[in-house]
Each structure stands twice: as C-alpha cells, then as structure tokens.
Design a protein around this motif. Sequence first.
Motif, PDB file in Angstrom:
ATOM      1  N   PRO A 159      37.706  47.227 -10.574  1.00  0.00           N
ATOM      2  CA  PRO A 159      37.693  47.425  -9.121  1.00  0.00           C
ATOM      3  C   PRO A 159      37.479  48.876  -8.685  1.00  0.00           C
ATOM      4  N   VAL A 160      37.932  49.825  -9.501  1.00  0.00           N
ATOM      5  CA  VAL A 160      37.729  51.232  -9.140  1.00  0.00           C
ATOM      6  C   VAL A 160      36.243  51.584  -9.213  1.00  0.00           C
ATOM      7  N   CYS A 161      35.602  51.193 -10.313  1.00  0.00           N
ATOM      8  CA  CYS A 161      34.162  51.430 -10.448  1.00  0.00           C
ATOM      9  C   CYS A 161      33.390  50.705  -9.349  1.00  0.00           C
ATOM     10  N   ALA A 162      33.810  49.494  -9.046  1.00  0.00           N
ATOM     11  CA  ALA A 162      33.144  48.722  -8.002  1.00  0.00           C
ATOM     12  C   ALA A 162      33.267  49.414  -6.650  1.00  0.00           C
ATOM     13  N   ALA A 163      34.446  49.946  -6.352  1.00  0.00           N
ATOM     14  CA  ALA A 163      34.652  50.648  -5.084  1.00  0.00           C
ATOM     15  C   ALA A 163      33.814  51.914  -5.019  1.00  0.00           C
ATOM     16  N   LEU A 164      33.727  52.639  -6.139  1.00  0.00           N
ATOM     17  CA  LEU A 164      32.965  53.889  -6.165  1.00  0.00           C
ATOM     18  C   LEU A 164      31.467  53.628  -5.985  1.00  0.00           C
ATOM     19  N   PHE A 165      30.922  52.751  -6.810  1.00  0.00           N
ATOM     20  CA  PHE A 165      29.480  52.525  -6.774  1.00  0.00           C
ATOM     21  C   PHE A 165      29.070  51.669  -5.575  1.00  0.00           C
ATOM     22  N   GLY A 166      29.900  50.701  -5.211  1.00  0.00           N
ATOM     23  CA  GLY A 166      29.604  49.922  -4.022  1.00  0.00           C
ATOM     24  C   GLY A 166      29.647  50.782  -2.770  1.00  0.00           C
TER      25      GLY A 166
ATOM     26  N   ALA B 269      39.452  49.004  -0.961  1.00  0.00           N
ATOM     27  CA  ALA B 269      38.565  48.981   0.205  1.00  0.00           C
ATOM     28  C   ALA B 269      38.550  50.340   0.893  1.00  0.00           C
ATOM     29  N   ILE B 270      39.725  50.971   1.018  1.00  0.00           N
ATOM     30  CA  ILE B 270      39.802  52.306   1.618  1.00  0.00           C
ATOM     31  C   ILE B 270      39.008  53.306   0.791  1.00  0.00           C
ATOM     32  N   LEU B 271      39.101  53.205  -0.543  1.00  0.00           N
ATOM     33  CA  LEU B 271      38.344  54.084  -1.427  1.00  0.00           C
ATOM     34  C   LEU B 271      36.840  53.883  -1.220  1.00  0.00           C
ATOM     35  N   ALA B 272      36.403  52.633  -1.134  1.00  0.00           N
ATOM     36  CA  ALA B 272      34.980  52.338  -0.936  1.00  0.00           C
ATOM     37  C   ALA B 272      34.484  52.888   0.396  1.00  0.00           C
ATOM     38  N   ILE B 273      35.288  52.745   1.452  1.00  0.00           N
ATOM     39  CA  ILE B 273      34.897  53.253   2.771  1.00  0.00           C
ATOM     40  C   ILE B 273      34.803  54.771   2.750  1.00  0.00           C
TER      41      ILE B 273
ATOM     42  N   LEU C 269      22.690  45.073  -1.927  1.00  0.00           N
ATOM     43  CA  LEU C 269      22.962  45.305  -3.348  1.00  0.00           C
ATOM     44  C   LEU C 269      24.402  45.778  -3.564  1.00  0.00           C
ATOM     45  N   GLY C 270      24.875  46.665  -2.713  1.00  0.00           N
ATOM     46  CA  GLY C 270      26.248  47.132  -2.839  1.00  0.00           C
ATOM     47  C   GLY C 270      27.250  46.009  -2.689  1.00  0.00           C
TER      48      GLY C 270
END
Length: 290
Positions: A106-113, A178-182, A24-25
């Motif tokens: 993209p910021v929201c996507a990185a946070l929630f993903g 990507a770094i934010l998501a990780i 889902l992420g």
Amino acid sequence: MTLAGKNECGRWAFFLGGITLYALGLNLFLAPNNIAAGGVSGIATVLGSLLPVSVATVIFLINLPLLVASVFVRGWKFTKNTLVGSWVYTGLVYATAWLPVLTTNPVCAALFGGALYGAGMALLVLGNGSVGGTDLVIRLLVARFPSISVGKMALLVESGVIAFSMIAYRDIEVGLYAILAIYICAVFADKALRGFNQGNLCFIITGKDPGLVAAPLMEHIGCAVTRLDGYGMYSAAERGILLTAIRTSQTPRLKRLLSEVDAKAFVVVLPATEILGGKFQHLFLPGEKP
C-alpha cells in the motif's frame, strides 16, 4: 497548420494525456489496494470493492447526476467541457481495468499512484480540462454557499471521502495511505506546473564598483547580473545594487566569491519558485516550440 490549430492540438494532447495518467494511477495502484485518494474516484474505489459493480460504472453513475445539476446551476457552456472529460475518463478506466496490478504494497501504491495522479492533474490544468468528480461538486457547492472559499470547500469534500473510506473499510490505515497519495499528488502537480527550475534570487548591495563585484560572478558562476542604482538612506551614500538569479546549488559559491571581492556587501537571498528565460527554462504555450 495555423498557430491556433497547433495550440488546440497541444491542449487536447495535454487533456488526453492527463486523463490517461489518472486512469492508470487508479487501476494500476490505488483501486486494487483500496486507497481512496479523494474525489469521485475515491468513492468509486470504496463502493467498487464492496459491491458487485466496477469502479468505472460507479464513476459514471456518480458523475451523471452531478453533470445534470451542473447544467441547471452553472449552465451548459461550463458543463460541456466537463461532460467530455468525465465520459472519456470513465471510458479509459474501463479500458485499462484489465491491466495487471503492479504492487500490493500500500505504501508503494500510494506513492506511485499519487505521482501518476499529480502528473495527470498538471496535464489537465495545462489542457484546461476536467474529469468532473469532486471538482464539479466543489464548484456546485461554492455556488450554493459562496461564503466558503474554494480551498476550504475542497478540504471538506476530500476529507469527507477519506473519512468515508475509513468507515467503510473499518480501517484507519487506508485513510492514512489516501492522505499520503493526495500529498504526493499535490507535490508532483506543483512541481510539474511550477517547473523544476527553482533557484534563488540574490540582491547584492555594494559600496564598491558594481562592475568589479559582478565580474567574478559572471566569470565563475556564469550567471547574468543586472545593475540597479541605489541610495543608502542610513549611510547617505550612493550604492550599487546587483540582481542575479542562480540555481540553489550555486548559492554557496556565490557567497564565497562575494566574501573575496566585497566582504562588506549587504546580500539578500530569496527563494524563487520558478525561473524562466536565459539559461533557465523557456516559457511556451501548448503546441508551440519551446
């Protein structure tokens, strides 16, 4: 059902839940926004957006030779659980590909993903499962280069995936997302595995009657207090040592109470990553009641 059966059911529930959150992420947040948050899924995100092939297909094609290599390097016993996880994960990525994209920010996507990835990672750890990918790559490389630690190898591999995405997209920002998501993934996984019952461990060394010092703490804060006997080498006198675990928000109140009952007490406050038992969270195994 026996306890062993319940534990096995619980393990599979965690395992499948973790893989579902991973899928889902990826499909709801990361892949549609070209965020390659490490791993084989990150590589598949890049290739799936540049080539006429689905992300799930790329994941399957990358994992296939890795699994074959794993059989020769690590053996079938190690590989069989990863084989199940990688195939189930690929199937769920296929099955959830039709879901609508929830955000194009993209910021929201990185946070929630990243949050879904982190929660999924925690469930996979609890279920003792793996979806293959770079986890498998790292283990294979460590087996080939034992002088490099797992942590350093993971950093090299994940950094390589992020660098690959920036080169492929010719955009530095996708790498930053990507770094934010990780990072968010690591924070959520850490919180989920260590628990949210963090607090402080307090050592109180007093020259007064330990019972009189502990009484207001137990009455006004409601914390349990353990008494230890000590001897002050500098003062050459008997000392009472009180040990208590409290929530972080209760620390100022404890200091205020101590200043009223024994202003000369020597106090050491240490951060406790997780506190279990008593009024805090209970420790339980998958399939057992908490």
